[in-house]
Scaffold this motif. Structure first.
Motif, PDB file in Angstrom:
ATOM      1  N   ILE A  24       1.624  54.059  19.999  1.00  0.00           N
ATOM      2  CA  ILE A  24       0.847  53.796  18.784  1.00  0.00           C
ATOM      3  C   ILE A  24      -0.418  54.643  18.798  1.00  0.00           C
ATOM      4  CG2 ILE A  24      -0.559  52.067  17.586  1.00  0.00           C
ATOM      5  CD1 ILE A  24       1.623  50.013  18.260  1.00  0.00           C
ATOM      6  N   GLU A  25      -1.060  54.715  19.952  1.00  0.00           N
ATOM      7  CA  GLU A  25      -2.274  55.527  20.061  1.00  0.00           C
ATOM      8  C   GLU A  25      -1.977  56.986  19.690  1.00  0.00           C
ATOM      9  OE1 GLU A  25      -6.069  55.996  23.030  1.00  0.00           O
ATOM     10  OE2 GLU A  25      -4.147  55.411  23.915  1.00  0.00           O
ATOM     11  N   ALA A  26      -0.859  57.499  20.141  1.00  0.00           N
ATOM     12  CA  ALA A  26      -0.473  58.872  19.819  1.00  0.00           C
ATOM     13  C   ALA A  26      -0.192  59.030  18.321  1.00  0.00           C
ATOM     14  CB  ALA A  26       0.743  59.285  20.644  1.00  0.00           C
ATOM     15  N   LEU A  27       0.423  58.030  17.713  1.00  0.00           N
ATOM     16  CA  LEU A  27       0.682  58.075  16.268  1.00  0.00           C
ATOM     17  C   LEU A  27      -0.618  58.142  15.468  1.00  0.00           C
ATOM     18  CD1 LEU A  27       3.517  55.444  15.708  1.00  0.00           C
ATOM     19  CD2 LEU A  27       3.626  57.866  15.128  1.00  0.00           C
ATOM     20  N   LEU A  28      -1.636  57.426  15.942  1.00  0.00           N
ATOM     21  CA  LEU A  28      -2.890  57.330  15.201  1.00  0.00           C
ATOM     22  C   LEU A  28      -3.829  58.501  15.465  1.00  0.00           C
ATOM     23  CD1 LEU A  28      -3.681  53.521  15.629  1.00  0.00           C
ATOM     24  CD2 LEU A  28      -2.284  54.643  13.882  1.00  0.00           C
ATOM     25  N   THR A  29      -3.679  59.130  16.624  1.00  0.00           N
ATOM     26  CA  THR A  29      -4.576  60.214  17.006  1.00  0.00           C
ATOM     27  C   THR A  29      -4.466  61.368  16.012  1.00  0.00           C
ATOM     28  OG1 THR A  29      -4.476  59.634  19.333  1.00  0.00           O
ATOM     29  CG2 THR A  29      -5.127  61.889  18.815  1.00  0.00           C
ATOM     30  N   GLY A  30      -5.607  61.767  15.480  1.00  0.00           N
ATOM     31  CA  GLY A  30      -5.655  62.889  14.558  1.00  0.00           C
ATOM     32  C   GLY A  30      -5.362  62.530  13.116  1.00  0.00           C
ATOM     33  N   GLU A  31      -4.970  61.291  12.855  1.00  0.00           N
ATOM     34  CA  GLU A  31      -4.717  60.869  11.469  1.00  0.00           C
ATOM     35  C   GLU A  31      -5.878  60.008  11.000  1.00  0.00           C
ATOM     36  OE1 GLU A  31      -4.062  60.650   8.032  1.00  0.00           O
ATOM     37  OE2 GLU A  31      -2.341  61.635   8.975  1.00  0.00           O
ATOM     38  N   SER A  32      -6.551  60.440   9.945  1.00  0.00           N
ATOM     39  CA  SER A  32      -7.733  59.724   9.467  1.00  0.00           C
ATOM     40  C   SER A  32      -7.430  58.748   8.333  1.00  0.00           C
ATOM     41  CB  SER A  32      -8.798  60.722   9.006  1.00  0.00           C
ATOM     42  OG  SER A  32      -8.291  61.500   7.932  1.00  0.00           O
ATOM     43  N   ASP A  33      -6.235  58.805   7.762  1.00  0.00           N
ATOM     44  CA  ASP A  33      -5.933  57.931   6.630  1.00  0.00           C
ATOM     45  C   ASP A  33      -5.633  56.512   7.113  1.00  0.00           C
ATOM     46  OD1 ASP A  33      -5.161  58.075   3.542  1.00  0.00           O
ATOM     47  OD2 ASP A  33      -3.827  56.674   4.580  1.00  0.00           O
ATOM     48  N   LEU A  34      -6.459  55.583   6.688  1.00  0.00           N
ATOM     49  CA  LEU A  34      -6.343  54.193   7.125  1.00  0.00           C
ATOM     50  C   LEU A  34      -5.003  53.586   6.743  1.00  0.00           C
ATOM     51  CD1 LEU A  34      -7.553  51.581   8.317  1.00  0.00           C
ATOM     52  CD2 LEU A  34      -8.496  51.120   6.042  1.00  0.00           C
ATOM     53  N   ILE A  35      -4.581  53.762   5.518  1.00  0.00           N
ATOM     54  CA  ILE A  35      -3.328  53.146   5.050  1.00  0.00           C
ATOM     55  C   ILE A  35      -2.147  53.682   5.845  1.00  0.00           C
ATOM     56  CG2 ILE A  35      -1.796  52.803   3.073  1.00  0.00           C
ATOM     57  CD1 ILE A  35      -4.509  51.203   3.019  1.00  0.00           C
ATOM     58  N   ALA A  36      -2.111  54.986   6.078  1.00  0.00           N
ATOM     59  CA  ALA A  36      -1.032  55.568   6.875  1.00  0.00           C
ATOM     60  C   ALA A  36      -1.017  54.969   8.283  1.00  0.00           C
ATOM     61  CB  ALA A  36      -1.192  57.090   6.949  1.00  0.00           C
ATOM     62  N   ASN A  37      -2.183  54.819   8.871  1.00  0.00           N
ATOM     63  CA  ASN A  37      -2.260  54.268  10.224  1.00  0.00           C
ATOM     64  C   ASN A  37      -1.837  52.803  10.268  1.00  0.00           C
ATOM     65  OD1 ASN A  37      -2.997  56.664  11.448  1.00  0.00           O
ATOM     66  ND2 ASN A  37      -5.179  56.298  11.173  1.00  0.00           N
ATOM     67  N   LEU A  38      -2.276  52.019   9.297  1.00  0.00           N
ATOM     68  CA  LEU A  38      -1.869  50.610   9.253  1.00  0.00           C
ATOM     69  C   LEU A  38      -0.361  50.503   9.063  1.00  0.00           C
ATOM     70  CD1 LEU A  38      -4.709  49.040   7.039  1.00  0.00           C
ATOM     71  CD2 LEU A  38      -4.519  49.032   9.543  1.00  0.00           C
ATOM     72  N   ALA A  39       0.192  51.353   8.219  1.00  0.00           N
ATOM     73  CA  ALA A  39       1.636  51.338   7.982  1.00  0.00           C
ATOM     74  C   ALA A  39       2.407  51.660   9.263  1.00  0.00           C
ATOM     75  CB  ALA A  39       1.994  52.330   6.877  1.00  0.00           C
ATOM     76  N   ASN A  40       1.951  52.652  10.012  1.00  0.00           N
ATOM     77  CA  ASN A  40       2.638  53.009  11.257  1.00  0.00           C
ATOM     78  C   ASN A  40       2.512  51.928  12.317  1.00  0.00           C
ATOM     79  OD1 ASN A  40       4.145  55.340  10.907  1.00  0.00           O
ATOM     80  ND2 ASN A  40       2.381  56.685  11.192  1.00  0.00           N
ATOM     81  N   VAL A  41       1.380  51.256  12.373  1.00  0.00           N
ATOM     82  CA  VAL A  41       1.232  50.144  13.317  1.00  0.00           C
ATOM     83  C   VAL A  41       2.248  49.052  12.973  1.00  0.00           C
ATOM     84  CG1 VAL A  41      -0.289  48.266  14.089  1.00  0.00           C
ATOM     85  CG2 VAL A  41      -1.176  50.606  13.933  1.00  0.00           C
ATOM     86  N   CYS A  42       2.347  48.706  11.705  1.00  0.00           N
ATOM     87  CA  CYS A  42       3.318  47.685  11.281  1.00  0.00           C
ATOM     88  C   CYS A  42       4.739  48.086  11.656  1.00  0.00           C
ATOM     89  CB  CYS A  42       3.251  47.468   9.769  1.00  0.00           C
ATOM     90  SG  CYS A  42       1.764  46.683   9.190  1.00  0.00           S
ATOM     91  N   ALA A  43       5.095  49.312  11.342  1.00  0.00           N
ATOM     92  CA  ALA A  43       6.453  49.780  11.617  1.00  0.00           C
ATOM     93  C   ALA A  43       6.754  49.761  13.109  1.00  0.00           C
ATOM     94  CB  ALA A  43       6.648  51.183  11.044  1.00  0.00           C
ATOM     95  N   ALA A  44       5.807  50.203  13.919  1.00  0.00           N
ATOM     96  CA  ALA A  44       6.023  50.238  15.369  1.00  0.00           C
ATOM     97  C   ALA A  44       6.203  48.831  15.929  1.00  0.00           C
ATOM     98  CB  ALA A  44       4.851  50.942  16.055  1.00  0.00           C
ATOM     99  N   VAL A  65      -6.337  40.982   0.428  1.00  0.00           N
ATOM    100  CA  VAL A  65      -5.349  41.597  -0.452  1.00  0.00           C
ATOM    101  C   VAL A  65      -4.294  42.273   0.422  1.00  0.00           C
ATOM    102  CG1 VAL A  65      -4.972  43.279  -2.296  1.00  0.00           C
ATOM    103  CG2 VAL A  65      -7.066  41.913  -2.265  1.00  0.00           C
ATOM    104  N   LEU A  66      -3.045  42.062   0.067  1.00  0.00           N
ATOM    105  CA  LEU A  66      -1.928  42.608   0.823  1.00  0.00           C
ATOM    106  C   LEU A  66      -2.066  44.107   1.014  1.00  0.00           C
ATOM    107  CD1 LEU A  66       0.888  42.037   2.082  1.00  0.00           C
ATOM    108  CD2 LEU A  66       1.852  42.508  -0.188  1.00  0.00           C
ATOM    109  N   GLY A  67      -1.890  44.532   2.259  1.00  0.00           N
ATOM    110  CA  GLY A  67      -1.904  45.947   2.604  1.00  0.00           C
ATOM    111  C   GLY A  67      -0.544  46.342   3.151  1.00  0.00           C
ATOM    112  N   PRO A  68      -0.490  47.397   3.952  1.00  0.00           N
ATOM    113  CA  PRO A  68       0.778  47.839   4.522  1.00  0.00           C
ATOM    114  C   PRO A  68       1.448  46.724   5.323  1.00  0.00           C
ATOM    115  CG  PRO A  68      -0.884  49.518   4.831  1.00  0.00           C
ATOM    116  CD  PRO A  68      -1.590  48.289   4.325  1.00  0.00           C
ATOM    117  N   PHE A  69       2.781  46.639   5.174  1.00  0.00           N
ATOM    118  CA  PHE A  69       3.526  45.608   5.901  1.00  0.00           C
ATOM    119  C   PHE A  69       4.970  46.025   6.066  1.00  0.00           C
ATOM    120  CE2 PHE A  69       4.340  44.444   1.515  1.00  0.00           C
ATOM    121  CZ  PHE A  69       5.636  43.945   1.520  1.00  0.00           C
TER     122      PHE A  69
END
Length: 159
Positions: A24-44, A65-69
């Motif tokens: 997960i840390e590797a997925l998030l590293t270098g990506e600044s978009d919050l929604i993209a990061n939250l989505a990847n955390v959920c998926a993982a 308010v509902l976010g990525p899921f």
């Protein structure tokens, strides 16, 4: 990093988290978009643990308010103090609920959900979101989940 996960088949929950966290840390590293990061955390998390529902609710004014899921459609808005998510937000602490039907004021987005863990995410000392995880099994979550999920949400940058 390639967007593939190495899913461990260990039955030891701690080992599963220990394998997943660096990925997960590797997925998030270098990506600044919050929604993209939250989505990847959920998926993982959903892919590794096969939980019923994994998602984020974002604090917007006086509501969550509902976010990525990942999972079935969900409640869109939750008020402060309502349900497990609203209570975790209001109390500013992780809540582990072994039987959601026994939780006063539980919001049943799905009758299939039996247990839940909700962790608040903080930015500058304020709750800015909650991570909500539901299981179809009773008593699914414990302190091991709380510790490792806390490590995961600390990887998300809300600034």
């Amino acid at each position: 990093m390639a967007e593939d996960l190495n899913i461990t088949t260990s039955t030891n929950k701690a080992e599963q988290y220990q394998s997943l966290i660096p990925q997960i840390e590797a997925l998030l590293t270098g990506e600044s978009d919050l929604i993209a990061n939250l989505a990847n955390v959920c998926a993982a998390l959903k892919e590794q643990f096969k939980w019923f529902w994994v998602g984020f609710y974002l604090v917007k004014g006086d509501e969550l308010v509902l976010g990525p899921f990942q999972g079935l459609v969900a409640c869109t808005r939750i008020g402060l103090g309502r349900g497990v998510c609203g209570a975790a937000w209001q109390q500013e602490k992780t809540l582990i609920v072994p039987d959601v039907d026994a939780f006063p004021g539980h919001i049943a987005c799905s009758s299939l959900s039996k247990s839940e863990i909700v962790l608040p995410l903080f930015n500058d000392g304020k709750v800015v979101a909650v991570l909500d995880v539901d299981s179809e099994a009773f008593d699914q979550f414990d302190e091991t989940d709380a510790v490792y999920l806390q490590q995961i949400i600390e990887l998300v940058n809300f600034k």
